[in-house]
Design a protein around this motif. Structure first.
Motif, PDB file in Angstrom:
ATOM      1  N   VAL A  99     -32.313  32.585 -28.872  1.00  0.00           N
ATOM      2  CA  VAL A  99     -33.647  32.417 -29.432  1.00  0.00           C
ATOM      3  C   VAL A  99     -34.681  33.028 -28.495  1.00  0.00           C
ATOM      4  CG1 VAL A  99     -35.395  30.722 -30.080  1.00  0.00           C
ATOM      5  CG2 VAL A  99     -32.999  30.337 -30.699  1.00  0.00           C
ATOM      6  N   GLN A 100     -35.606  33.755 -29.064  1.00  0.00           N
ATOM      7  CA  GLN A 100     -36.740  34.291 -28.295  1.00  0.00           C
ATOM      8  C   GLN A 100     -38.034  33.820 -28.941  1.00  0.00           C
ATOM      9  OE1 GLN A 100     -35.976  38.585 -28.089  1.00  0.00           O
ATOM     10  NE2 GLN A 100     -35.265  38.289 -25.996  1.00  0.00           N
ATOM     11  N   LEU A 101     -38.993  33.480 -28.099  1.00  0.00           N
ATOM     12  CA  LEU A 101     -40.275  32.969 -28.556  1.00  0.00           C
ATOM     13  C   LEU A 101     -41.380  33.739 -27.852  1.00  0.00           C
ATOM     14  CD1 LEU A 101     -39.307  29.222 -28.111  1.00  0.00           C
ATOM     15  CD2 LEU A 101     -39.414  30.437 -30.280  1.00  0.00           C
ATOM     16  N   VAL A 102     -42.315  34.255 -28.623  1.00  0.00           N
ATOM     17  CA  VAL A 102     -43.411  35.024 -28.057  1.00  0.00           C
ATOM     18  C   VAL A 102     -44.726  34.444 -28.555  1.00  0.00           C
ATOM     19  CG1 VAL A 102     -44.474  37.291 -27.822  1.00  0.00           C
ATOM     20  CG2 VAL A 102     -41.974  37.091 -27.981  1.00  0.00           C
ATOM     21  N   ASN A 116     -30.339  28.139 -36.849  1.00  0.00           N
ATOM     22  CA  ASN A 116     -29.855  26.787 -36.580  1.00  0.00           C
ATOM     23  C   ASN A 116     -30.139  26.348 -35.148  1.00  0.00           C
ATOM     24  OD1 ASN A 116     -28.002  28.358 -35.272  1.00  0.00           O
ATOM     25  ND2 ASN A 116     -26.211  27.517 -36.277  1.00  0.00           N
ATOM     26  N   SER A 117     -30.673  27.253 -34.343  1.00  0.00           N
ATOM     27  CA  SER A 117     -31.068  26.906 -32.973  1.00  0.00           C
ATOM     28  C   SER A 117     -32.558  26.642 -32.865  1.00  0.00           C
ATOM     29  CB  SER A 117     -30.672  28.024 -31.998  1.00  0.00           C
ATOM     30  OG  SER A 117     -29.267  28.157 -31.934  1.00  0.00           O
ATOM     31  N   ARG A 118     -33.269  26.748 -33.966  1.00  0.00           N
ATOM     32  CA  ARG A 118     -34.728  26.535 -33.932  1.00  0.00           C
ATOM     33  C   ARG A 118     -35.180  25.708 -35.122  1.00  0.00           C
ATOM     34  NH1 ARG A 118     -36.491  31.082 -37.050  1.00  0.00           N
ATOM     35  NH2 ARG A 118     -34.990  32.793 -37.027  1.00  0.00           N
ATOM     36  N   ARG A 119     -34.397  24.672 -35.404  1.00  0.00           N
ATOM     37  CA  ARG A 119     -34.818  23.748 -36.469  1.00  0.00           C
ATOM     38  C   ARG A 119     -36.060  22.971 -36.046  1.00  0.00           C
ATOM     39  NH1 ARG A 119     -29.072  22.509 -36.501  1.00  0.00           N
ATOM     40  NH2 ARG A 119     -28.031  23.596 -38.226  1.00  0.00           N
ATOM     41  N   ASN A 120     -36.107  22.592 -34.775  1.00  0.00           N
ATOM     42  CA  ASN A 120     -37.318  21.971 -34.230  1.00  0.00           C
ATOM     43  C   ASN A 120     -38.163  23.063 -33.591  1.00  0.00           C
ATOM     44  OD1 ASN A 120     -36.348  19.459 -34.916  1.00  0.00           O
ATOM     45  ND2 ASN A 120     -35.765  18.891 -32.831  1.00  0.00           N
ATOM     46  N   LEU A 121     -39.435  23.053 -33.883  1.00  0.00           N
ATOM     47  CA  LEU A 121     -40.391  23.939 -33.226  1.00  0.00           C
ATOM     48  C   LEU A 121     -41.531  23.086 -32.691  1.00  0.00           C
ATOM     49  CD1 LEU A 121     -40.543  26.916 -35.747  1.00  0.00           C
ATOM     50  CD2 LEU A 121     -39.471  26.914 -33.484  1.00  0.00           C
ATOM     51  N   GLY A 122     -42.090  23.503 -31.573  1.00  0.00           N
ATOM     52  CA  GLY A 122     -43.152  22.679 -31.012  1.00  0.00           C
ATOM     53  C   GLY A 122     -44.062  23.423 -30.073  1.00  0.00           C
ATOM     54  N   TYR A 151     -50.190  26.872 -22.627  1.00  0.00           N
ATOM     55  CA  TYR A 151     -49.543  26.368 -23.828  1.00  0.00           C
ATOM     56  C   TYR A 151     -48.231  27.118 -24.060  1.00  0.00           C
ATOM     57  CZ  TYR A 151     -53.606  23.578 -25.031  1.00  0.00           C
ATOM     58  OH  TYR A 151     -54.605  22.634 -25.019  1.00  0.00           O
ATOM     59  N   TYR A 152     -47.179  26.351 -24.332  1.00  0.00           N
ATOM     60  CA  TYR A 152     -45.850  26.903 -24.522  1.00  0.00           C
ATOM     61  C   TYR A 152     -45.330  26.601 -25.915  1.00  0.00           C
ATOM     62  CZ  TYR A 152     -45.776  27.158 -19.416  1.00  0.00           C
ATOM     63  OH  TYR A 152     -46.080  27.431 -18.100  1.00  0.00           O
ATOM     64  N   CYS A 153     -44.711  27.572 -26.509  1.00  0.00           N
ATOM     65  CA  CYS A 153     -43.972  27.389 -27.747  1.00  0.00           C
ATOM     66  C   CYS A 153     -42.526  27.045 -27.378  1.00  0.00           C
ATOM     67  CB  CYS A 153     -44.026  28.685 -28.557  1.00  0.00           C
ATOM     68  SG  CYS A 153     -43.094  28.681 -30.078  1.00  0.00           S
ATOM     69  N   ALA A 154     -41.910  26.155 -28.152  1.00  0.00           N
ATOM     70  CA  ALA A 154     -40.552  25.727 -27.843  1.00  0.00           C
ATOM     71  C   ALA A 154     -39.725  25.602 -29.115  1.00  0.00           C
ATOM     72  CB  ALA A 154     -40.569  24.394 -27.102  1.00  0.00           C
ATOM     73  N   ALA A 155     -38.417  25.762 -28.974  1.00  0.00           N
ATOM     74  CA  ALA A 155     -37.514  25.654 -30.120  1.00  0.00           C
ATOM     75  C   ALA A 155     -36.252  24.890 -29.716  1.00  0.00           C
ATOM     76  CB  ALA A 155     -37.135  27.037 -30.639  1.00  0.00           C
ATOM     77  N   GLY A 156     -35.713  24.161 -30.673  1.00  0.00           N
ATOM     78  CA  GLY A 156     -34.483  23.422 -30.433  1.00  0.00           C
ATOM     79  C   GLY A 156     -33.694  23.295 -31.718  1.00  0.00           C
ATOM     80  N   GLY A 157     -32.398  23.092 -31.587  1.00  0.00           N
ATOM     81  CA  GLY A 157     -31.530  23.094 -32.747  1.00  0.00           C
ATOM     82  C   GLY A 157     -31.194  21.740 -33.329  1.00  0.00           C
ATOM     83  N   ALA A 158     -31.715  20.661 -32.757  1.00  0.00           N
ATOM     84  CA  ALA A 158     -31.281  19.333 -33.177  1.00  0.00           C
ATOM     85  C   ALA A 158     -31.594  19.033 -34.642  1.00  0.00           C
ATOM     86  CB  ALA A 158     -31.912  18.272 -32.281  1.00  0.00           C
ATOM     87  N   GLY A 159     -32.764  19.485 -35.104  1.00  0.00           N
ATOM     88  CA  GLY A 159     -33.122  19.205 -36.486  1.00  0.00           C
ATOM     89  C   GLY A 159     -33.692  17.831 -36.727  1.00  0.00           C
ATOM     90  N   TRP A 160     -33.775  17.033 -35.656  1.00  0.00           N
ATOM     91  CA  TRP A 160     -34.409  15.735 -35.763  1.00  0.00           C
ATOM     92  C   TRP A 160     -35.074  15.433 -34.426  1.00  0.00           C
ATOM     93  CZ3 TRP A 160     -33.087  11.667 -32.532  1.00  0.00           C
ATOM     94  CH2 TRP A 160     -31.948  11.878 -31.745  1.00  0.00           C
ATOM     95  N   TYR A 163     -35.769  17.536 -26.846  1.00  0.00           N
ATOM     96  CA  TYR A 163     -35.301  18.081 -28.118  1.00  0.00           C
ATOM     97  C   TYR A 163     -35.418  19.605 -28.172  1.00  0.00           C
ATOM     98  CZ  TYR A 163     -35.638  13.219 -29.539  1.00  0.00           C
ATOM     99  OH  TYR A 163     -35.484  11.860 -29.612  1.00  0.00           O
ATOM    100  N   TYR A 164     -35.777  20.227 -27.050  1.00  0.00           N
ATOM    101  CA  TYR A 164     -36.053  21.659 -27.042  1.00  0.00           C
ATOM    102  C   TYR A 164     -35.260  22.363 -25.950  1.00  0.00           C
ATOM    103  CZ  TYR A 164     -39.637  20.434 -30.305  1.00  0.00           C
ATOM    104  OH  TYR A 164     -40.279  19.960 -31.423  1.00  0.00           O
ATOM    105  N   SER A 165     -34.655  23.500 -26.337  1.00  0.00           N
ATOM    106  CA  SER A 165     -33.822  24.250 -25.406  1.00  0.00           C
ATOM    107  C   SER A 165     -34.391  25.608 -25.034  1.00  0.00           C
ATOM    108  CB  SER A 165     -32.424  24.468 -26.017  1.00  0.00           C
ATOM    109  OG  SER A 165     -31.810  23.242 -26.357  1.00  0.00           O
TER     110      SER A 165
END
Length: 121
Positions: free
Chosen positions: A2-5, A29-35, A90-99, A107-109
């Protein structure tokens, strides 16, 4: 991978607005959670707004002023009525947990490089 810009940071006077954007790529499926998280100088990183297909969480400190939304692979943070205490990276984050039970780092990787927001009084 996953890459986030992130984009959209900058300097603004108190009471002003900014909109942050985050473009996400990689396995869905690795970025179901975004934050969105932020870290002010000398302070720990804190969750600002988190979203997944069923839940939106907004930190109490920004509720009523910040909103988050998602459009396909893009995540946005609309920040209105900014205050000097909103100054942070401010940081954008992603994680695959989905909950998630909280807008928390566990919850973010994956993390973006960060974008600076400075609010002057």
């Amino acid at each position: 991978q996953v890459q986030l810009v992130e984009s959209g940071g900058g300097s603004v006077q108190a009471g002003g607005s900014l909109r942050l954007s985050c473009k996400a790529s990689g396995p869905s499926n690795s970025r179901r959670n975004l934050g969105w998280f932020r870290q002010a100088q000398g302070k720990e990183r804190e969750g600002v707004a988190c979203i997944n297909p069923t839940t939106v969480m907004i930190a109490e400190s920004v509720k009523g002023r910040f909103t988050t939304s998602q459009d396909n692979a893009n995540l946005y943070l609309q920040m209105d009525r900014l205050k000097p205490e909103d100054t942070a990276t401010y940081y954008c984050a992603a994680g695959g947990a989905g909950w998630m039970s909280a807008c928390a780092e566990r919850y973010y990787s994956y993390w973006g490089q960060g974008t600076q927001v400075t609010v002057s009084s």
